[in-house]
Enzyme design. Sequence first.
Site, PDB file in Angstrom:
ATOM      1  N   SER A 141      34.626 -24.131  76.945  1.00  0.00           N
ATOM      2  CA  SER A 141      35.216 -23.130  76.161  1.00  0.00           C
ATOM      3  C   SER A 141      35.981 -23.511  74.922  1.00  0.00           C
ATOM      4  O   SER A 141      36.179 -24.775  74.874  1.00  0.00           O
ATOM      5  CB  SER A 141      36.310 -22.491  77.088  1.00  0.00           C
ATOM      6  OG  SER A 141      37.271 -21.752  76.411  1.00  0.00           O
ATOM      7  N   TYR A 154      43.530 -23.043  83.656  1.00  0.00           N
ATOM      8  CA  TYR A 154      41.973 -22.856  82.946  1.00  0.00           C
ATOM      9  C   TYR A 154      41.896 -23.872  81.756  1.00  0.00           C
ATOM     10  O   TYR A 154      40.789 -24.285  81.881  1.00  0.00           O
ATOM     11  CB  TYR A 154      42.016 -21.485  82.707  1.00  0.00           C
ATOM     12  CG  TYR A 154      40.828 -21.042  81.702  1.00  0.00           C
ATOM     13  CD1 TYR A 154      39.699 -20.910  82.602  1.00  0.00           C
ATOM     14  CD2 TYR A 154      40.618 -20.974  80.446  1.00  0.00           C
ATOM     15  CE1 TYR A 154      38.609 -20.457  81.931  1.00  0.00           C
ATOM     16  CE2 TYR A 154      39.363 -20.736  79.884  1.00  0.00           C
ATOM     17  CZ  TYR A 154      38.228 -20.450  80.551  1.00  0.00           C
ATOM     18  OH  TYR A 154      37.136 -19.985  79.998  1.00  0.00           O
TER      19      TYR A 154
HETATM   20  N1  LIG Z   1      33.374 -14.723  77.622  1.00  0.00           N
HETATM   21  C1  LIG Z   1      34.339 -15.566  76.844  1.00  0.00           C
HETATM   22  O1  LIG Z   1      34.818 -15.202  75.861  1.00  0.00           O
HETATM   23  C2  LIG Z   1      34.356 -16.841  77.253  1.00  0.00           C
HETATM   24  C3  LIG Z   1      34.829 -17.744  76.436  1.00  0.00           C
HETATM   25  C4  LIG Z   1      34.864 -19.305  76.847  1.00  0.00           C
HETATM   26  C5  LIG Z   1      34.593 -19.651  77.704  1.00  0.00           C
HETATM   27  N2  LIG Z   1      33.671 -18.651  78.947  1.00  0.00           N
HETATM   28  C6  LIG Z   1      33.190 -19.233  79.800  1.00  0.00           C
HETATM   29  O2  LIG Z   1      31.798 -18.706  79.981  1.00  0.00           O
HETATM   30  C7  LIG Z   1      31.376 -18.809  81.360  1.00  0.00           C
HETATM   31  C8  LIG Z   1      30.821 -17.271  81.696  1.00  0.00           C
HETATM   32  O3  LIG Z   1      31.703 -16.434  81.298  1.00  0.00           O
HETATM   33  P1  LIG Z   1      31.212 -14.967  81.213  1.00  0.00           P
HETATM   34  O4  LIG Z   1      31.966 -14.532  79.767  1.00  0.00           O
HETATM   35  O5  LIG Z   1      30.024 -14.637  81.223  1.00  0.00           O
HETATM   36  O6  LIG Z   1      32.297 -14.123  82.429  1.00  0.00           O
HETATM   37  P2  LIG Z   1      31.891 -13.135  83.367  1.00  0.00           P
HETATM   38  O7  LIG Z   1      33.145 -12.773  84.215  1.00  0.00           O
HETATM   39  O8  LIG Z   1      30.899 -12.076  82.875  1.00  0.00           O
HETATM   40  O9  LIG Z   1      30.911 -13.956  84.369  1.00  0.00           O
HETATM   41  C9  LIG Z   1      31.347 -15.133  85.268  1.00  0.00           C
HETATM   42  C10 LIG Z   1      30.522 -14.975  86.432  1.00  0.00           C
HETATM   43  O10 LIG Z   1      30.893 -16.243  87.337  1.00  0.00           O
HETATM   44  C11 LIG Z   1      30.983 -15.541  88.849  1.00  0.00           C
HETATM   45  N3  LIG Z   1      31.770 -16.419  89.493  1.00  0.00           N
HETATM   46  C12 LIG Z   1      33.273 -16.490  89.501  1.00  0.00           C
HETATM   47  N4  LIG Z   1      33.654 -17.370  90.470  1.00  0.00           N
HETATM   48  C13 LIG Z   1      32.628 -17.948  90.862  1.00  0.00           C
HETATM   49  C14 LIG Z   1      32.126 -19.014  92.144  1.00  0.00           C
HETATM   50  N5  LIG Z   1      33.420 -19.683  92.633  1.00  0.00           N
HETATM   51  N6  LIG Z   1      31.108 -19.249  92.299  1.00  0.00           N
HETATM   52  C15 LIG Z   1      29.903 -18.655  91.660  1.00  0.00           C
HETATM   53  N7  LIG Z   1      29.966 -17.977  90.648  1.00  0.00           N
HETATM   54  C16 LIG Z   1      31.320 -17.299  90.373  1.00  0.00           C
HETATM   55  C17 LIG Z   1      31.694 -14.273  88.478  1.00  0.00           C
HETATM   56  O11 LIG Z   1      31.215 -13.513  89.656  1.00  0.00           O
HETATM   57  C18 LIG Z   1      30.967 -13.840  87.292  1.00  0.00           C
HETATM   58  O12 LIG Z   1      29.555 -13.000  87.626  1.00  0.00           O
HETATM   59  C19 LIG Z   1      32.620 -19.037  82.148  1.00  0.00           C
HETATM   60  O13 LIG Z   1      32.640 -20.343  82.536  1.00  0.00           O
HETATM   61  C20 LIG Z   1      33.654 -18.853  81.270  1.00  0.00           C
HETATM   62  O14 LIG Z   1      34.828 -19.456  81.468  1.00  0.00           O
HETATM   63  C21 LIG Z   1      33.596 -17.283  78.306  1.00  0.00           C
END
Ligand SMILES: NC(=O)c1ccc[n+]([C@@H]2O[C@H](COP(=O)([O-])OP(=O)(O)OC[C@H]3O[C@@H](n4cnc5c(N)ncnc54)[C@H](O)[C@@H]3O)[C@@H](O)[C@H]2O)c1
Length: 261
Positions: A141, A154
């Site tokens: 991230s 986080y």
């Molecule tokens: N969206 C953003 O702006 C952003 C920014 C920086 C980093 N990220 C990172 O990108 C990745 C994906 O995020 P996203 O934006 O698609 O979010 P999202 O919430 O759409 O998807 C995250 C998924 O992870 C699953 N999940 C949560 N806990 C879990 C567990 N213990 N085991 C298995 N699955 C689990 C959830 O059910 C969900 O489907 C994450 O690691 C997040 O930290 C996202």
Amino acid sequence: MRLKGKVAIVTGGGGGIGYAICKAFASEGAKVVVSDIDPGKCEEHATVLRDAGHEATAVAADVSCESSADRLVAATLSAYGSVDILVNNAGARIIKGLMEHSVADWEKMIAINLTGPFLCARAAIPHMVAKRSGNIINVGSIASFAGRPNRVAYVAAKSGVLGLTRAMAADLAGRNVRVNTIAPGMIASPFNKSFAESPETGEAWAGENLIGRWGQPEDIAGAAVYLASDDSSFVTGSEIKIEGGWLAARSRAGEIPIWPD
Ligand SMILES: NC(=O)c1ccc[n+]([C@@H]2O[C@H](COP(=O)([O-])OP(=O)(O)OC[C@H]3O[C@@H](n4cnc5c(N)ncnc54)[C@H](O)[C@@H]3O)[C@@H](O)[C@H]2O)c1
């Protein structure tokens, strides 16, 4: 097709970024294991991929649980006989003040965002090493590089993802298993839906980066294909930031670039 015949596990495949990566991998010829803690969401996404003519299977797993991570890799091997690519994308975020964070909050953030990638990688690595071929992508991230208020656990976990990537890449030296991090910025996935759609933060946060928009999950998927494919065969222990330049430059209030009309 850059991933033809490769078997890829994508954790968090029920969410926005994970699903975009699953779609991109499938379009490049990979067999995709769509994994998520939410069985309904990963089944739904695997079904859409299969209906579009791709090879895809849903495997529900909690990445923070050792036996669940082991079962995810075992199920992949029994479905497709290999595990060539692992994308540690599952993630979760708690937003609350530093002093409001309980030990349980702290442990949950570390378990999902840092221990999860370690457990899934540790389950997959023996098969990759035996095959002398493998590829692990950890999703970090902008919080891997910059502190942000109200996200202490986080930020700590996502910072750890960079160290995990580098240490695993070192441990896998000479075995043809590469490990890299993708660090997304603000992406308009379900994770950030409330901020992207809010009148207070939607436009304001888009304006914080140098491109001037929210990222889309597809912006991350292209980098995942690059890192998973031989196009990046000299890249390991490294990271790609996909954040519209959010980490590159900061403006002071009212300080805008001067251009002739
Ligand atoms: N969206 C953003 O702006 C952003 C920014 C920086 C980093 N990220 C990172 O990108 C990745 C994906 O995020 P996203 O934006 O698609 O979010 P999202 O919430 O759409 O998807 C995250 C998924 O992870 C699953 N999940 C949560 N806990 C879990 C567990 N213990 N085991 C298995 N699955 C689990 C959830 O059910 C969900 O489907 C994450 O690691 C997040 O930290 C996202």
